[in-house]
Design an enzyme around this catalytic site. Structure first.
Site, mmCIF file in Angstrom:
data_model
loop_
_atom_site.group_PDB
_atom_site.id
_atom_site.type_symbol
_atom_site.label_atom_id
_atom_site.label_comp_id
_atom_site.label_asym_id
_atom_site.label_seq_id
_atom_site.Cartn_x
_atom_site.Cartn_y
_atom_site.Cartn_z
ATOM 1 N N LYS A 65 106.403 -30.101 5.287
ATOM 2 C CA LYS A 65 105.446 -29.755 6.310
ATOM 3 C C LYS A 65 105.193 -28.309 6.166
ATOM 4 O O LYS A 65 106.026 -27.323 5.578
ATOM 5 C CB LYS A 65 106.040 -29.531 7.700
ATOM 6 C CG LYS A 65 105.236 -29.107 8.665
ATOM 7 C CD LYS A 65 104.691 -30.177 9.763
ATOM 8 C CE LYS A 65 103.760 -29.731 10.653
ATOM 9 N NZ LYS A 65 102.315 -29.336 9.945
ATOM 10 N N LYS A 72 111.853 -21.471 7.204
ATOM 11 C CA LYS A 72 111.478 -21.518 8.745
ATOM 12 C C LYS A 72 111.649 -22.594 9.405
ATOM 13 O O LYS A 72 112.365 -22.566 10.598
ATOM 14 C CB LYS A 72 109.768 -21.321 8.749
ATOM 15 C CG LYS A 72 109.081 -19.783 8.293
ATOM 16 C CD LYS A 72 107.798 -19.890 8.753
ATOM 17 C CE LYS A 72 107.019 -18.785 7.870
ATOM 18 N NZ LYS A 72 105.959 -18.584 8.289
ATOM 19 N N LYS A 123 103.671 -26.791 1.205
ATOM 20 C CA LYS A 123 102.555 -25.561 0.951
ATOM 21 C C LYS A 123 101.467 -26.298 0.078
ATOM 22 O O LYS A 123 101.781 -26.934 -0.878
ATOM 23 C CB LYS A 123 103.096 -24.367 0.634
ATOM 24 C CG LYS A 123 102.139 -23.240 1.171
ATOM 25 C CD LYS A 123 102.300 -23.010 2.805
ATOM 26 C CE LYS A 123 101.494 -21.812 3.196
ATOM 27 N NZ LYS A 123 102.096 -21.638 4.443
ATOM 28 N N THR A 147 101.772 -18.755 16.619
ATOM 29 C CA THR A 147 102.462 -17.825 16.115
ATOM 30 C C THR A 147 102.559 -16.439 16.495
ATOM 31 O O THR A 147 103.832 -15.981 16.683
ATOM 32 C CB THR A 147 101.555 -17.760 14.558
ATOM 33 O OG1 THR A 147 101.533 -18.857 13.992
ATOM 34 C CG2 THR A 147 102.264 -16.562 13.850
ATOM 35 N N ASN A 196 93.981 -13.993 13.110
ATOM 36 C CA ASN A 196 94.512 -14.724 13.978
ATOM 37 C C ASN A 196 95.798 -14.297 14.694
ATOM 38 O O ASN A 196 95.974 -14.032 15.924
ATOM 39 C CB ASN A 196 94.638 -16.069 13.450
ATOM 40 C CG ASN A 196 95.315 -17.269 14.196
ATOM 41 O OD1 ASN A 196 96.422 -17.238 14.533
ATOM 42 N ND2 ASN A 196 94.400 -17.970 14.799
ATOM 43 N N SER A 203 103.403 -26.978 15.611
ATOM 44 C CA SER A 203 102.853 -27.982 14.742
ATOM 45 C C SER A 203 104.058 -29.133 15.102
ATOM 46 O O SER A 203 103.333 -30.253 15.017
ATOM 47 C CB SER A 203 102.956 -27.549 13.370
ATOM 48 O OG SER A 203 101.640 -26.978 12.972
HETATM 49 P P1 NAD Z 1 93.620 -13.712 9.103
HETATM 50 O O1 NAD Z 1 93.004 -13.775 7.982
HETATM 51 O O2 NAD Z 1 93.134 -13.964 10.451
HETATM 52 O O3 NAD Z 1 93.821 -11.985 9.658
HETATM 53 C C1 NAD Z 1 94.267 -11.036 8.516
HETATM 54 C C2 NAD Z 1 93.960 -9.651 8.995
HETATM 55 O O4 NAD Z 1 94.473 -8.700 7.995
HETATM 56 C C3 NAD Z 1 92.542 -9.299 9.315
HETATM 57 O O5 NAD Z 1 92.243 -8.424 10.371
HETATM 58 C C4 NAD Z 1 92.110 -8.538 7.920
HETATM 59 O O6 NAD Z 1 91.184 -7.574 7.945
HETATM 60 C C5 NAD Z 1 93.521 -7.776 7.974
HETATM 61 N N1 NAD Z 1 93.943 -7.305 6.449
HETATM 62 C C6 NAD Z 1 93.462 -8.003 5.199
HETATM 63 N N2 NAD Z 1 93.685 -7.054 4.215
HETATM 64 C C7 NAD Z 1 94.123 -5.984 4.697
HETATM 65 C C8 NAD Z 1 94.789 -4.977 4.319
HETATM 66 N N3 NAD Z 1 94.765 -4.551 2.848
HETATM 67 N N4 NAD Z 1 95.391 -3.943 4.981
HETATM 68 C C9 NAD Z 1 95.237 -4.083 6.556
HETATM 69 N N5 NAD Z 1 94.938 -5.342 6.880
HETATM 70 C C10 NAD Z 1 94.406 -6.091 6.215
HETATM 71 O O7 NAD Z 1 95.268 -13.850 8.927
HETATM 72 P P2 NAD Z 1 96.220 -14.224 10.050
HETATM 73 O O8 NAD Z 1 96.307 -15.832 10.229
HETATM 74 O O9 NAD Z 1 96.149 -13.507 11.176
HETATM 75 O O10 NAD Z 1 97.666 -14.091 9.132
HETATM 76 C C11 NAD Z 1 98.127 -12.821 8.880
HETATM 77 C C12 NAD Z 1 99.444 -12.756 8.569
HETATM 78 O O11 NAD Z 1 100.404 -13.565 9.108
HETATM 79 C C13 NAD Z 1 99.386 -13.554 7.035
HETATM 80 O O12 NAD Z 1 100.494 -13.024 6.171
HETATM 81 C C14 NAD Z 1 99.858 -14.983 7.300
HETATM 82 O O13 NAD Z 1 100.315 -15.535 6.297
HETATM 83 C C15 NAD Z 1 100.925 -14.681 8.309
HETATM 84 N N6 NAD Z 1 100.930 -15.837 9.382
HETATM 85 C C16 NAD Z 1 99.897 -16.433 10.097
HETATM 86 C C17 NAD Z 1 100.153 -17.559 10.907
HETATM 87 C C18 NAD Z 1 99.173 -17.749 11.728
HETATM 88 O O14 NAD Z 1 99.498 -18.983 12.571
HETATM 89 N N7 NAD Z 1 97.884 -17.424 11.610
HETATM 90 C C19 NAD Z 1 101.199 -18.071 10.761
HETATM 91 C C20 NAD Z 1 102.440 -17.729 9.897
HETATM 92 C C21 NAD Z 1 102.260 -16.470 9.063
#
Ligand code: NAD
Length: 424
Positions: free
Chosen positions: A80, A104, A116, A200, A231, A358
């Site tokens: 998954k 996880k 993935k 998350t 997000n 999920s």
């Molecule tokens: P997203 O694309 O919605 O948001 C990313 C944010 O990070 C944006 O605000 C962007 O401007 C900012 N960003 C990008 N580059 C940057 C930099 N160099 N310096 C500072 N900020 C920067 O992504 P997301 O879904 O919020 O995911 C963020 C992190 O959380 C990732 O590492 C992702 O793998 C992890 N994550 C997210 C989820 C989820 O459900 N959304 C689940 C598990 C892990």
């Protein structure tokens, strides 16, 4: 000419991610007393598929996209994990991320192995019709190796519930059977779960609450810094604000906003764009680097990899670092922060709320009976409080850092299952 990088590109170093993950897995398996063959099995996915997806674009020409799917290990159950659409997606990155999904799932004790996927594309430059073509083509190319009892995809970077809906529809047509359990993160009307979108950040919030209890911090009035306003980061900033914490700084790829009295989170949420950018609307900003070194109670990296390294770990002035992002702290920095008695809640634990809900979605699809939002939240809390304390106690009892403790908890179930199956 060198192609310009997208402003919010993930800036990833996949080889680093894979090799550092493998090194912690080796250490975890050693500490648990498993033989070398356990590491040989766990260090790479058991299946790695590359597909080529032809899509007729809006200009009439056919473009062929490359996609990947890694299935790390299915000893416990189906694999998954999310599918990301991004120009920087690479095979190595997908392999590494599938291993994290195994960890996880192991930490929150789900009946899954890690998977993935990714497609090399830039959704910001594609029409809805083109995105639908690439989403359906990906499922057609992989239909023999994915499915509700084999490998269950989900949203990830730049993929959303609409993309999950197209993928579910394509799989259901191929399977000649309505198959909502093939994929999670769907719209509610197609069998999505309440609470999935913010799961998350909810999980991160629960980890923050537990970490605060350990450190005697009252979350009401506590100072919080959130790096990233996408997000994960934006939902988290809102939850912190709603719980009475003072969010003193937030950032995105363009810069950071800081107010020691607390930022107006509702206003910032209202003004952010769909890519999580808001700081470009303000003149008075600081850099991400400066923000990370501000004095705070809680620091939450929720953006990209490698933000806390050996170069700035000595300057971090937080009591607790909770990793909502994947891989924001290097192994060297983990060591430095732990020596400085800063409590780290590692990514594989802190961001496990998404895969947990999920799983709830998949269970609801399988039983055809849907839960209320409160039921989802209650079950999520139960899972994460237990998982947090399991990892914390392991770290305390063995006098090791929280990351190694999380890996030990995360690999154990998979390795035991592989042993019972006679694989090792
Ligand atoms: P997203 O694309 O919605 O948001 C990313 C944010 O990070 C944006 O605000 C962007 O401007 C900012 N960003 C990008 N580059 C940057 C930099 N160099 N310096 C500072 N900020 C920067 O992504 P997301 O879904 O919020 O995911 C963020 C992190 O959380 C990732 O590492 C992702 O793998 C992890 N994550 C997210 C989820 C989820 O459900 N959304 C689940 C598990 C892990």
């Amino acid at each position: 000419m060198v192609a310009e990088k997208p402003a919010d590109s993930q800036n990833e170093q996949p080889n680093d991610i894979l090799s550092s993950t493998q090194s912690v897995i080796r250490e975890a398996l050693d500490k648990l007393g498993y033989p070398e063959e356990a590491y040989e099995l766990m260090k790479e996915p058991v299946r790695m598929v590359t597909v080529r997806i032809p899509v007729r674009m809006d200009d009439g020409k056919v473009k062929v996209f490359t996609g990947y799917r890694a299935q790390h290990n299915d000893a416990v159950g189906p694999t998954k994990g999310g599918v990301r659409f991004h120009p920087n997606v690479s095979e190595t990155e997908v392999r590494a991320l599938s291993i994290w999904m195994t960890l996880k799932s192991g930490i929150v004790d789900l009946p899954y192995g890690g998977g993935k996927g990714g497609i090399v594309c830039d959704p910001r430059e594609m029409s809805f019709r083109e995105l639908e073509g690439v989403s359906r083509g990906y499922v057609r190319a992989l239909s023999q190796v994915v499915g509700p009892t084999k490998d269950i995809p989900a949203p990830d970077v730049f993929t959303n519930s609409q993309i999950m809906a197209w993928m579910m529809d394509e799989y259901s047509r191929i399977d000649e059977f309505n198959s909502p359990g093939f994929i999670t993160g769907k719209p509610i009307v197609l069998g999505g779960s309440h609470g999935r979108e913010s799961a998350t950040a909810k999980g991160v919030t629960i980890c923050i609450e537990e970490a605060c209890k350990k450190r005697g911090i009252d979350l009401k009035g506590a100072r919080v810094i959130v790096q990233g306003f996408g997000n994960a980061g934006s939902f988290l900033a809102k939850f912190m604000h709603d719980m009475g914490a003072k969010v003193i700084a937030i950032s995105d790829a363009e810069g950071a906003l800081y107010d020691p009295e607390g930022l107006d989170i509702e206003y910032l949420l209202d003004r952010r764009d769909s890519f999580g950018t808001v700081t470009n609307l303000f003149d008075d900003t600081i850099t991400n680097e400066e923000m990370l070194e501000l004095e705070t109670d809680i620091l939450v990296p929720a953006a990209i990899e490698n933000q806390i390294t050996k170069d700035n770990a000595h300057n971090i002035k937080a009591e607790i670092v909770v990793e909502a992002a994947n891989g924001p702290t290097t192994l060297e920095a983990t060591k430095i922060l732990t020596e400085r008695d800063i409590l780290i809640v590692p990514d594989v634990l802190a961001s496990a709320g998404g895969v947990t809900v999920s799983y709830f979605e998949w269970v609801q699809n399988n039983q055809g009976y849907y839960w209320k939002e409160e039921e989802v939240q209650e079950k999520l809390r139960e899972v994460l409080v237990k998982s947090f304390n399991n990892v914390y106690t392991t770290a305390q009892n063995r006098q090791i850092d929280m990351r190694l403790a999380a890996y030990m908890v995360g690999v154990r179930k998979m390795t035991e299952a592989a042993r019972f199956r006679g694989w090792i």
